[in-house]
Design a protein around this motif. Structure first.
Motif, PDB file in Angstrom:
ATOM      1  N   VAL A  31      -5.743   4.864   3.447  1.00 36.56           N
ATOM      2  CA  VAL A  31      -4.587   4.003   3.202  1.00 36.56           C
ATOM      3  C   VAL A  31      -4.732   2.873   4.199  1.00 36.56           C
ATOM      4  O   VAL A  31      -4.760   3.101   5.407  1.00 36.56           O
ATOM      5  CB  VAL A  31      -3.244   4.725   3.430  1.00 36.56           C
ATOM      6  N   GLU A  40       3.200   7.161   7.081  1.00 35.92           N
ATOM      7  CA  GLU A  40       4.028   7.864   6.085  1.00 35.92           C
ATOM      8  C   GLU A  40       3.303   7.991   4.750  1.00 35.92           C
ATOM      9  O   GLU A  40       3.419   9.011   4.074  1.00 35.92           O
ATOM     10  CB  GLU A  40       5.356   7.128   5.861  1.00 35.92           C
ATOM     11  N   GLN A  41       2.539   6.961   4.386  1.00 36.67           N
ATOM     12  CA  GLN A  41       1.821   7.016   3.107  1.00 36.67           C
ATOM     13  C   GLN A  41       0.692   8.037   3.157  1.00 36.67           C
ATOM     14  O   GLN A  41       0.377   8.680   2.156  1.00 36.67           O
ATOM     15  CB  GLN A  41       1.281   5.638   2.690  1.00 36.67           C
ATOM     16  N   ASN A  45       4.551   2.750   8.412  1.00 42.03           N
ATOM     17  CA  ASN A  45       4.521   2.801   6.951  1.00 42.03           C
ATOM     18  C   ASN A  45       3.200   3.405   6.471  1.00 42.03           C
ATOM     19  O   ASN A  45       3.193   4.270   5.592  1.00 42.03           O
ATOM     20  CB  ASN A  45       4.728   1.405   6.354  1.00 42.03           C
ATOM     21  N   HIS A  95      11.481   1.607  -1.135  1.00 43.08           N
ATOM     22  CA  HIS A  95      10.676   2.722  -0.625  1.00 43.08           C
ATOM     23  C   HIS A  95      10.255   2.458   0.819  1.00 43.08           C
ATOM     24  O   HIS A  95      10.143   3.383   1.614  1.00 43.08           O
ATOM     25  CB  HIS A  95       9.409   2.913  -1.479  1.00 43.08           C
ATOM     26  N   ASP A 147       2.459  11.168   2.585  1.00 45.92           N
ATOM     27  CA  ASP A 147       2.879  11.254   1.178  1.00 45.92           C
ATOM     28  C   ASP A 147       1.705  11.594   0.256  1.00 45.92           C
ATOM     29  O   ASP A 147       1.885  12.275  -0.755  1.00 45.92           O
ATOM     30  CB  ASP A 147       3.562   9.949   0.738  1.00 45.92           C
ATOM     31  N   LEU A 148       0.521  11.121   0.618  1.00 43.55           N
ATOM     32  CA  LEU A 148      -0.672  11.485  -0.159  1.00 43.55           C
ATOM     33  C   LEU A 148      -0.932  12.985  -0.051  1.00 43.55           C
ATOM     34  O   LEU A 148      -1.198  13.661  -1.035  1.00 43.55           O
ATOM     35  CB  LEU A 148      -1.893  10.738   0.379  1.00 43.55           C
ATOM     36  N   ASN A 152       0.805  -1.237   0.000  1.00 43.46           N
ATOM     37  CA  ASN A 152       0.000   0.000   0.000  1.00 43.46           C
ATOM     38  C   ASN A 152       0.832   1.278   0.000  1.00 43.46           C
ATOM     39  O   ASN A 152       0.671   2.141   0.858  1.00 43.46           O
ATOM     40  CB  ASN A 152      -0.989  -0.005   1.188  1.00 43.46           C
ATOM     41  N   MET A 153       1.692   1.378  -1.003  1.00 44.22           N
ATOM     42  CA  MET A 153       2.617   2.507  -1.059  1.00 44.22           C
ATOM     43  C   MET A 153       2.065   3.670  -1.890  1.00 44.22           C
ATOM     44  O   MET A 153       1.384   3.471  -2.887  1.00 44.22           O
ATOM     45  CB  MET A 153       3.948   2.042  -1.661  1.00 44.22           C
ATOM     46  N   VAL A 154       2.403   4.870  -1.453  1.00 42.21           N
ATOM     47  CA  VAL A 154       2.075   6.081  -2.214  1.00 42.21           C
ATOM     48  C   VAL A 154       3.398   6.655  -2.710  1.00 42.21           C
ATOM     49  O   VAL A 154       4.083   7.381  -1.990  1.00 42.21           O
ATOM     50  CB  VAL A 154       1.327   7.102  -1.331  1.00 42.21           C
ATOM     51  N   HIS A 211       5.227   8.989  -5.250  1.00 38.81           N
ATOM     52  CA  HIS A 211       4.727  10.144  -6.013  1.00 38.81           C
ATOM     53  C   HIS A 211       5.240  10.224  -7.451  1.00 38.81           C
ATOM     54  O   HIS A 211       4.956  11.186  -8.157  1.00 38.81           O
ATOM     55  CB  HIS A 211       4.990  11.448  -5.259  1.00 38.81           C
TER      56      HIS A 211
END
Ligand code: CO
Length: 211
Positions: free
Chosen positions: A96, A155-156, A152, A123, A159-160, A69-71, A73
């Motif tokens: 997320v 952080e995502q 994690n 990442h 990042d969103l 489930n990474m964002v 960019h």
């Protein structure tokens, strides 16, 4: 092996009939268009099916899934999903959702070389590096793993918020709430991390775009 595959189309027909029995207009209505209030960014893990675990019907959740489930960019797929969800579908919430026992996060804790995926896992290793002081203090490996999963997700969420898409939406006073959840594959329950972002306030100034 064949039996499993052959059953899929049969399952589909049964599913169609079940839905039509409950509501003869089910598919006619869905074919008209979608207005989901929610974008879900989750892990590809087969044990975490987005709609099913939150009891959402078809048409209610717009979904993007990738490993852990990474964002990222620069990920054009994630950005396109986000752009469409925010600017066309006008979703009100983005969730997320990570999960305890995530293989991607586990891999990021170790040093094994798997293949191309190592570059994606990197990442997640960056998230470890941001939080190593907290994580390295946790002696119990399972607890450290669980906390890493949570960090994690947090952080995502950040990042969103940093993406030009969310920055732009907030600037236009479009209401979007970004949430961070962790699903527990051991009991099926969701842990809301309470890291919800609704505006720029908690974002480091360097990330606040003056659009
Ligand atoms: Co996972």
């Amino acid at each position: 092996m064949e039996a499993f595959y052959n059953k899929l189309i049969e399952n589909n027909k049964e599913w169609v009939n079940r839905n039509l029995a409950k509501d003869p207009e089910f598919f006619t209505r869905l074919a008209d268009g979608q207005e989901p209030p929610l974008l879900w960014i989750g892990c590809s893990d087969s044990r975490v099916p987005a709609n099913e675990i939150i009891g959402a019907a078809p048409g209610e959740v717009f979904v993007h899934r990738n490993i852990a489930n990474m964002v990222i960019h620069t990920d054009i797929s994630m950005l396109s999903v986000l752009d469409y969800a925010v600017n066309v579908l006008k979703v009100k919430h983005v969730i997320v959702c990570g999960h305890y026992g995530c293989g991607g996060v586990k891999a990021a804790m170790g040093n094994s070389h798997i293949g191309l995926i190592d570059n994606w896992i990197r990442h997640i290793k960056d998230v470890y590096r941001f939080h190593y002081e907290e994580l390295d203090k946790i002696e119990n490996e399972k607890e450290r793993f669980n906390r890493f999963v949570e960090l994690n997700v947090s952080e995502q969420v950040l990042d969103l918020a940093k993406t030009s898409i969310i920055q732009n939406a907030w600037k236009k006073e479009q209401q979007i709430h970004i949430h961070g959840w962790v699903y527990d594959i051991h009991d099926g329950l969701i842990n809301d991390l309470n890291v919800t972002l609704k505006d720029n306030k908690s974002l480091n100034e360097v990330y606040q775009l003056s659009i």
